[in-house]
Design a protein around this motif. Structure first.
Motif, mmCIF file in Angstrom:
data_model
loop_
_atom_site.group_PDB
_atom_site.id
_atom_site.type_symbol
_atom_site.label_atom_id
_atom_site.label_comp_id
_atom_site.label_asym_id
_atom_site.label_seq_id
_atom_site.Cartn_x
_atom_site.Cartn_y
_atom_site.Cartn_z
ATOM 1 N N VAL A 53 0.860 -1.179 0.000
ATOM 2 C CA VAL A 53 0.000 0.000 0.000
ATOM 3 C C VAL A 53 0.899 1.232 0.000
ATOM 4 O O VAL A 53 1.879 1.295 0.754
ATOM 5 C CB VAL A 53 -0.914 0.015 1.247
ATOM 6 N N LEU A 54 0.572 2.200 -0.833
ATOM 7 C CA LEU A 54 1.323 3.455 -0.885
ATOM 8 C C LEU A 54 0.575 4.519 -0.090
ATOM 9 O O LEU A 54 -0.620 4.716 -0.293
ATOM 10 C CB LEU A 54 1.482 3.920 -2.334
ATOM 11 N N PHE A 55 1.271 5.183 0.825
ATOM 12 C CA PHE A 55 0.721 6.325 1.551
ATOM 13 C C PHE A 55 1.316 7.562 0.918
ATOM 14 O O PHE A 55 2.516 7.818 1.039
ATOM 15 C CB PHE A 55 1.053 6.228 3.040
ATOM 16 N N LEU A 56 0.500 8.313 0.192
ATOM 17 C CA LEU A 56 0.949 9.461 -0.590
ATOM 18 C C LEU A 56 0.468 10.742 0.075
ATOM 19 O O LEU A 56 -0.728 10.907 0.327
ATOM 20 C CB LEU A 56 0.376 9.353 -2.007
ATOM 21 N N VAL A 57 1.393 11.631 0.382
ATOM 22 C CA VAL A 57 1.050 12.878 1.074
ATOM 23 C C VAL A 57 1.510 14.068 0.242
ATOM 24 O O VAL A 57 2.472 13.971 -0.514
ATOM 25 C CB VAL A 57 1.695 12.947 2.480
ATOM 26 N N LEU A 82 0.084 8.389 13.007
ATOM 27 C CA LEU A 82 -0.811 7.939 11.938
ATOM 28 C C LEU A 82 -0.087 6.964 11.008
ATOM 29 O O LEU A 82 -0.595 5.888 10.692
ATOM 30 C CB LEU A 82 -1.332 9.136 11.132
ATOM 31 N N VAL A 83 1.125 7.317 10.591
ATOM 32 C CA VAL A 83 1.902 6.451 9.702
ATOM 33 C C VAL A 83 2.239 5.143 10.409
ATOM 34 O O VAL A 83 2.146 4.062 9.815
ATOM 35 C CB VAL A 83 3.171 7.165 9.192
ATOM 36 N N GLN A 88 1.238 -0.670 10.913
ATOM 37 C CA GLN A 88 0.869 -1.829 11.729
ATOM 38 C C GLN A 88 -0.327 -2.553 11.116
ATOM 39 O O GLN A 88 -0.338 -3.775 11.014
ATOM 40 C CB GLN A 88 0.567 -1.398 13.162
ATOM 41 N N GLU A 89 -1.354 -1.801 10.709
ATOM 42 C CA GLU A 89 -2.547 -2.417 10.117
ATOM 43 C C GLU A 89 -2.216 -3.155 8.824
ATOM 44 O O GLU A 89 -2.668 -4.272 8.606
ATOM 45 C CB GLU A 89 -3.628 -1.371 9.852
ATOM 46 N N GLY A 95 1.001 -7.243 4.550
ATOM 47 C CA GLY A 95 1.518 -6.374 3.499
ATOM 48 C C GLY A 95 2.599 -5.427 3.963
ATOM 49 O O GLY A 95 3.116 -5.533 5.075
ATOM 50 N N TYR A 96 2.915 -4.502 3.083
ATOM 51 C CA TYR A 96 3.943 -3.500 3.308
ATOM 52 C C TYR A 96 3.340 -2.121 3.075
ATOM 53 O O TYR A 96 2.474 -1.960 2.222
ATOM 54 C CB TYR A 96 5.108 -3.676 2.331
ATOM 55 N N LEU A 97 3.834 -1.124 3.793
ATOM 56 C CA LEU A 97 3.411 0.256 3.582
ATOM 57 C C LEU A 97 4.594 1.046 3.044
ATOM 58 O O LEU A 97 5.669 1.046 3.635
ATOM 59 C CB LEU A 97 2.920 0.897 4.883
#
Length: 188
Positions: A53-57, A82-83, A88-89, A95-97
């Protein structure tokens, strides 16, 4: 034997009747040695691609005085937590973040990730229309946390300029009312 250790560490020992005492001994040795399974190797062997999953800010912090762009986001305790919680989730789901600031100088690299490695995207805040278009053309599921200033959904050559987006907003008004009520209850 190598097969016995592999079966225990891959949670398939019961299928072939490896004694529980042997399993416990192998797990203890692995723990004592700090063994961590290599998920990439396992996925490669099983022919699976890793779930990522990509966390894009948005990148609002220009690099200066040795700081890297995007560092300001993680420096704030709320966003750092938050990150950490997102990581963790995602990890609990196997998966991977990946974390990336939406900057022009890494646009090509992020597009490569979107088309080859990423299975979903979580965004924070306001992204430019160009980034929304990139996400729309990726066909990936996108969840936006506080996605203010979304561009109007239009189509360009049959491609939507904004992805189908699941949106999550904080009820700021309710949070302020709750905080003030709490302070009043405490006689502040």
């Amino acid at each position: 034997s190598t097969t016995t250790v592999s079966r225990v560490l891959n949670h398939t020992a019961d299928e072939i009747g490896i004694a529980e005492t042997t399993q416990q001994a192998i797990r203890k040795i692995a723990r004592d040695m700090g063994y961590q399974p290599n998920r990439a190797a396992r996925n490669l062997r099983m022919g699976r691609s890793p779930y990522a999953v990509l966390f894009l800010v948005p990148d609002t912090t220009p690099p200066s005085q040795g700081r890297t762009a995007g560092e300001g986001f993680l420096a704030h305790p709320f966003f750092a937590e938050l990150v950490q919680d997102l990581q963790q989730e995602v990890q609990e789901g196997g998966g991977y973040l990946a974390f990336a600031p939406a900057r022009a100088d890494n646009m090509v690299a992020i597009q490569e990730l979107l088309h080859h490695s990423i299975h979903g995207v979580i965004t924070w805040g306001t992204l430019t229309p160009k980034w929304w278009q990139i996400l729309a053309t990726s066909s990936l599921p996108v969840a936006g946390l506080e996605p203010y200033s979304l561009p109007v959904v239009t189509e360009h050559e049959g491609i939507p300029t904004v992805p189908q987006l699941h949106k999550v907003f904080v009820n700021n008004s309710g949070a302020v009312i709750g905080a003030v009520d709490h302070l009043r209850e405490q006689d502040y």
